[in-house]
Design a protein around this motif. Structure first.
Motif, PDB file in Angstrom:
ATOM      1  N   SER A 296       0.832  -1.204   0.000  1.00 40.24           N
ATOM      2  CA  SER A 296       0.000   0.000   0.000  1.00 40.24           C
ATOM      3  C   SER A 296       0.870   1.259   0.000  1.00 40.24           C
ATOM      4  O   SER A 296       0.544   2.253  -0.661  1.00 40.24           O
TER       5      SER A 296
ATOM      6  N   ALA B 246       0.812   4.121  -2.710  1.00 40.92           N
ATOM      7  CA  ALA B 246       0.505   5.468  -2.214  1.00 40.92           C
ATOM      8  C   ALA B 246       1.577   6.451  -2.647  1.00 40.92           C
ATOM      9  O   ALA B 246       1.275   7.602  -3.004  1.00 40.92           O
TER      10      ALA B 246
ATOM     11  N   ILE C 153      -4.318   6.077   4.785  1.00 47.98           N
ATOM     12  CA  ILE C 153      -4.007   4.720   4.326  1.00 47.98           C
ATOM     13  C   ILE C 153      -3.471   3.952   5.521  1.00 47.98           C
ATOM     14  O   ILE C 153      -2.332   4.146   5.947  1.00 47.98           O
TER      15      ILE C 153
END
Length: 407
Positions: free
Chosen positions: A243, A247, A319
């Motif tokens: 992630s 990101a 996130i």
């Protein structure tokens, strides 16, 4: 009796999958008249490469680079030439997606982190997003002589991810913002038909049963500077590696768009502002990430609040897997207050191509209840979510329509 070509091919595949120990059992389960399984020269190399990882090698055999079926493998502690040769065999004889799996298994099952410590070895590794995550986790241990090779590997992965995402993301952002302003300049392709019809309903001709427009309205295609503020707040937990990489790529695309003022923050129990690194190079940003450690989401959100000048022109993307080590009650209150002030808020539990995330379900449900949709998202769906946010759509409804709402 010799096996037919199809029988031999089928047996060889099972032999490669199951390893040398399964050979006698495979022969017993086939016709007793069929002679032993014979591997081609190419299959023997494939078998040796697989045996080095998946056979139960240990002790002297592993350290000397020999698998137990007599083939030459890389073992547990092979020299760089042996390891480089093994990597070459893997890349030569297996499909790309399989190469990534074997490489990652080599590091996880055999602990071959030395894959990343020698430039000549690292140069042979197939770059992928999982390997980048491993490099990030080990960056403090990578020797100086290898850092430039590691950087080039990470750069190649980042460039590939940017290619996958950039076009759709730019189209989503410009499409959303272009439809917020109007221009007097005539352009058939730029006509805002909805606004034109609404403003000209009074000019409806009963006889012709047509609207005869007195004035047309057009979308403004001019690029505006810093029309929206986008804040990306990233959890540095080790489980968030994929992630974080996505990101970083997303943030770098946002940072390159004049219409967006992008801030990038990463956190564990402390907070680090990576905006400058992101503006310069997403690889610099990735090297600024420190995987692992505790988590204080509330502290990071509090830090990000200082950048919110126009709440209704701000998109806040958290996130995180939401395993909060700070004050959960205060975090819930902060996120609720951001939403009530007009900030568009999203919580991505994972931004990844694969798998379902582990996350704090109760906290995610509380966020969603308070108007901050919390969900896992593939990179392919992210442009639609960003476009919806910039257009002022109900994000909770959009998440449901995209089929990514949490249970």
């Amino acid at each position: 009796m010799n096996p037919t070509h199809d029988e031999q091919k089928r047996l060889s595949r099972w032999r490669l999958i199951l390893g040398a120990e399964a050979e006698q059992q495979l022969e017993r389960q086939t016709s007793s008249t069929i002679e032993g399984i014979t591997l081609t020269e190419e299959e023997q190399i494939m078998d040796q490469a697989l045996a080095a990882i998946y056979d139960d090698t240990s002790g002297h055999e592993a350290e000397s680079g020999h698998s137990r079926n007599g083939g030459k493998g890389a073992g547990k502690g092979p020299s760089s030439p042996t390891l480089t040769r093994w990597l070459g065999d893997v890349r030569t004889f297996f499909p790309e997606d399989v190469v990534s799996i074997i490489q990652n298994d080599a590091m996880e099952r055999k602990g071959w982190k030395q894959l990343l410590f020698e430039p000549e070895v690292l140069a042979q590794v197939k770059p992928d997003i999982t390997l980048v995550g491993t490099l990030m986790a080990l960056k403090g241990k990578i020797p100086e002589k290898t850092k430039e090779t590691a950087r080039l590997l990470i750069q190649s992965v980042v460039d590939d991810l940017v290619k996958r995402l950039e076009q759709d993301m730019r189209r989503a952002v410009t499409g959303a913002l272009n439809r917020r302003q109007h221009s007097p300049l005539p352009s058939l392709s730029g006509i805002d038909w909805k606004r034109t019809i609404q403003r000209n309903l009074k000019h409806y001709n009963q006889e012709r049963r047509q609207i005869i427009p007195e004035k047309f309205y057009y979308f403004d295609r001019a690029r505006r500077s810093h029309e929206w503020k986008v804040i990306i707040d990233i959890d540095q937990s080790g489980s968030m590696a994929d992630s974080i990489i996505w990101a970083s790529v997303t943030a770098s695309i946002f940072a390159s768009m004049p219409a967006l003022d992008t801030r990038v923050v990463a956190f564990d129990t402390s907070v680090v502002d990576l905006t400058e690194q992101c503006n310069n190079d997403p690889v610099d940003m990735l090297f600024g990430i420190q995987l692992g450690g505790g988590t204080n989401i509330d502290k990071s959100v509090a830090y990000c609040e200082q950048f919110i000048e126009e709440p209704k022109k701000t998109l806040f993307i958290l996130i995180s897997d939401l395993y909060e080590g700070g004050s959960q009650a205060r975090l819930i209150r902060r996120m609720r207050e951001l939403k009530e002030a007009g900030v568009k808020t999203l919580c991505l539990l994972a931004l990844s191509d694969e798998g379902k995330p582990f996350y704090d379900k109760q906290l995610a449900q509380k966020f969603t209840r308070d108007g901050t949709p919390s969900f896992a998202c593939t990179p392919a769906l992210l442009p639609a979510l960003v476009e919806g946010a910039l257009k002022g759509q109900d994000l909770s409804d959009l998440v449901k329509r995209l089929g990514i709402a949490i249970d």
